[in-house]
Design a protein around this motif. Structure first.
Motif, short mmCIF file in Angstrom:
data_model
loop_
_atom_site.label_atom_id
_atom_site.label_comp_id
_atom_site.label_asym_id
_atom_site.label_seq_id
_atom_site.Cartn_x
_atom_site.Cartn_y
_atom_site.Cartn_z
N VAL A 11 0.84 -1.20 0.00
CA VAL A 11 0.00 0.00 0.00
C VAL A 11 0.88 1.25 0.00
CG1 VAL A 11 -1.73 1.31 1.30
CG2 VAL A 11 -1.91 -1.18 1.17
N LEU A 12 1.92 1.25 0.83
CA LEU A 12 2.81 2.43 0.87
C LEU A 12 3.48 2.63 -0.48
CD1 LEU A 12 4.47 2.23 4.41
CD2 LEU A 12 3.00 4.06 3.52
N GLY A 13 3.90 1.54 -1.10
CA GLY A 13 4.53 1.63 -2.43
C GLY A 13 3.57 2.25 -3.43
N PHE A 14 2.33 1.80 -3.40
CA PHE A 14 1.32 2.33 -4.32
C PHE A 14 1.11 3.83 -4.08
CE2 PHE A 14 -3.15 3.62 -4.64
CZ PHE A 14 -3.35 3.47 -6.00
N LEU A 15 0.99 4.19 -2.80
CA LEU A 15 0.70 5.60 -2.48
C LEU A 15 1.89 6.52 -2.80
CD1 LEU A 15 -1.18 5.20 0.93
CD2 LEU A 15 -2.14 6.13 -1.19
N LYS A 16 3.09 5.98 -2.65
CA LYS A 16 4.26 6.84 -2.88
C LYS A 16 4.61 6.97 -4.36
CE LYS A 16 6.40 6.23 1.63
NZ LYS A 16 7.46 5.56 2.38
N ASN A 17 4.16 6.01 -5.15
CA ASN A 17 4.55 6.03 -6.56
C ASN A 17 3.44 6.45 -7.52
OD1 ASN A 17 7.24 5.14 -6.17
ND2 ASN A 17 6.43 3.13 -5.66
N ASN A 18 2.29 6.77 -6.98
CA ASN A 18 1.17 7.17 -7.85
C ASN A 18 0.50 8.41 -7.29
OD1 ASN A 18 0.66 4.72 -9.78
ND2 ASN A 18 1.06 3.85 -7.76
N THR A 19 -0.10 9.17 -8.18
CA THR A 19 -0.92 10.29 -7.71
C THR A 19 -2.32 9.75 -7.51
OG1 THR A 19 0.40 11.77 -9.02
CG2 THR A 19 -1.71 12.62 -8.26
N LEU A 20 -2.83 9.96 -6.31
CA LEU A 20 -4.15 9.41 -5.98
C LEU A 20 -5.23 10.18 -6.72
CD1 LEU A 20 -5.08 7.16 -4.17
CD2 LEU A 20 -5.24 8.80 -2.28
#
Ligand code: ME8
Length: 511
Positions: free
Chosen positions: A191-200
């Motif tokens: 989840v952290l990887g997703f949040l840090k590498n994508n614009t929500l």
């Protein structure tokens, strides 16, 4: 009033019959709920059904039924399934119930009044099967969409959107500051990887009623219904609200204290909805976040995806009817730890049944109690503590594992006691002692240790295999259910106590 330990499952889509994955999630939740109750905690266990959305509308149409009639029919089957699994859920929510629908509308109205929504016209790709808009990021390397999305169509639509994106950094900070919020750790890192590498992106929270009418109408625009996830996730608080939990209702007095949930137990495929959408929705509502998202893996059968269309399924009801509920409950917890993916094979199931249940636990209890019956007329001799150290070790480990929701590890600890006690029978050979009157005292000691170990095992095993644990208690001539952990303390069997009738717990089957 004290807050209950509040644990929830995902609410299942009502588009078919329950399968192994559904059963697994509900059984694990039930074992956690029972283990906490056994430890003396007040527990509230919620499960239920997710009944709105396009798939249900289409399935109902295909059967020539109204969506409500279609849901009502299946809801009966699913509720019967909770009974079949002997789940100890305290409530069962259906998202078509007025208590849920009204609460969703109250929240939507509040969030709208507070400026969390806006309208936007969007043109893009839409998966009807997943009821979700897709972007080019969702394409595979060859440019196509994964077949799991079903038919993907171009759609231009005006909808309501929830301002999700502006909370991205807050969510990253929250997850980093609360290391146990998402468990196991590798799911947290995902989840952290997703949040840090994508614009929500902001979240579309509506569907035009003209296209999809099987949903909860937006209270501020009758031309729209609520997108399923903004409806389904809310079940976790609509039920507490309906029962009078003031944390959610914001009334002064509380009839029950549930929120925040202690555990949302969910599968890995719905992690993003729970770890990204849900916390931000709660923040917007001004409510505390659940304490933990506990994420389990997926079952396959014979190394392939479980699928109704290919016929690669495990029918939990058929397995239970043939092998008994406890054999099924035991196998799913013992075989698959909470986290990784698992694989069901019929051979693996039978092997565990034979080795661990029939030859392990069943044999221990049956021969221990049969010998007590045969050599001492079923009357418990004076206390002896030879197996107490091993029993105390299993008791202490079980308690620690229960407090950490480590269920597979608990069974390993308990089975080391089962194995030790079976070895003890072989080493002490009570059938030989019985032939020598000079060994009467030694036989008393051995028989006490075995009977008392069976009693302790019944208490430790109750959350996992409650029918069997209760049978062991009955065969020991003890009343009621062994559902209180403190009863596991060594030395509970009293001298002179008359046990009941021994009978095989897990009949051997020719396999
Ligand atoms: O997702 N192995 O419902 P659902 C293990 N309504 N678990 C599995 C599984 C498998 N093969 N297949 C499914 C939904 N599951 C939504 C949830 S919650 C607010 C809304 C699990 O019926 C899956 O991971 O598709 C999920 O946790 C649960 O079964 C319900 O899946």
């Amino acid at each position: 009033m004290s807050k209950a330990f509040y644990i929830t499952t995902a609410i299942d889509y009502v588009n078919g019959q329950p399968h192994l994955g559904h059963a697994y999630e509900k059984i694990i939740t039930d074992v956690i709920a029972r283990s906490r109750r056994s430890l003396g905690q007040k527990v509230f266990f919620l499960t239920g059904l997710d009944e709105h959305g396009q798939k249900v509308q289409q399935a109902a149409q295909a059967e020539g039924k109204t969506p409500q009639a279609y849901c009502d029919g299946l809801a009966n089957d699913w509720q019967a399934f909770t009974k079949k699994l002997e789940l100890t859920n305290n409530d069962f929510v259906r998202t078509t119930e007025p208590r849920h629908k009204n609460f969703v509308q109250t929240i939507l109205a509040k969030l709208n009044a507070e400026g969390h929504f806006y309208t936007k016209t969007y043109e893009g790709w839409y998966s009807t099967k997943e009821e979700t808009f897709l972007t080019d990021k969702d394409r595979r390397t060859d440019g196509t969409f994964d077949p799991s999305y079903g038919e993907v169509v171009k759609l231009q639509e005006t909808n309501y959107w929830f301002k999700l994106g502006e909370h991205q950094q807050w969510l990253i900070d929250y997850i980093e500051a609360n290391p146990t919020f998402i468990q196991p750790d590798y799911r947290r890192n995902e989840v952290l990887g997703f949040l840090k590498n994508n614009t929500l992106e902001d979240l579309c929270i509506s569907r035009p009623a003209a296209r999809l009418n099987w949903g909860i109408p937006l209270p501020f625009d009758k031309d729209y219904v609520t997108y399923v996830w903004f409806d389904a996730l809310v079940n976790y608080i609509s039920v507490p609200a309906s029962l009078g939990d003031s944390t959610v209702t914001r009334c002064n007095s509380s009839k029950i204290e549930l929120w925040p949930a202690d555990i949302h137990f969910i599968g890995k495929d719905i992690l993003k909805f729970h770890a990204v959408f849900w916390p931000i929705m709660l923040k917007a509502m001004g409510l505390p976040l659940p304490k933990q998202l506990l994420v389990h893996g997926w079952w396959q059968k014979d190394g392939a995806k479980i699928s109704k269309s290919t016929g690669n399924i495990v029918d939990p009801i058929a397995v239970i009817n043939e092998w008994g509920l406890d054999a099924f409950r035991f196998y799913v917890v013992r075989e698959l730890d909470i986290g990784p993916d698992g694989n069901w094979t019929d051979a693996g199931f039978k092997a565990r049944y034979q080795a661990e249940l029939a030859n392990g636990l069943g044999n221990l209890v049956n021969r221990s109690l049969s010998m007590l019956k045969r050599y001492r007329n079923g009357i418990v001799p004076g206390r002896s503590d030879e197996l107490a150290p091993e029993a105390n070790k299993a008791i202490a480990e079980t308690r620690a594992h229960f407090e950490a929701n480590e269920l597979q590890a608990t069974l390993l600890s308990i089975w080391s006691l089962v194995t030790r006690a079976n070895q003890y029978v072989d080493q002490t050979a009570p059938f030989k002692l019985a032939k020598d009157p000079a060994q009467a005292k030694r036989l008393d000691e051995v028989l006490y240790n075995l009977a008392e170990t069976c009693r302790v095992l019944a208490v430790l095993l109750w959350p996992f295999i409650p029918q069997t644990a209760t049978k062991i208690y009955a065969q020991l001539g003890l009343q009621g259910e062994p559902g209180t952990f403190s009863a596991a303390n060594w030395g509970g069997l009293q001298v002179g106590h008359q046990i009941g009738e021994p009978a095989p717990l897990f009949p051997r089957k020719d396999v």
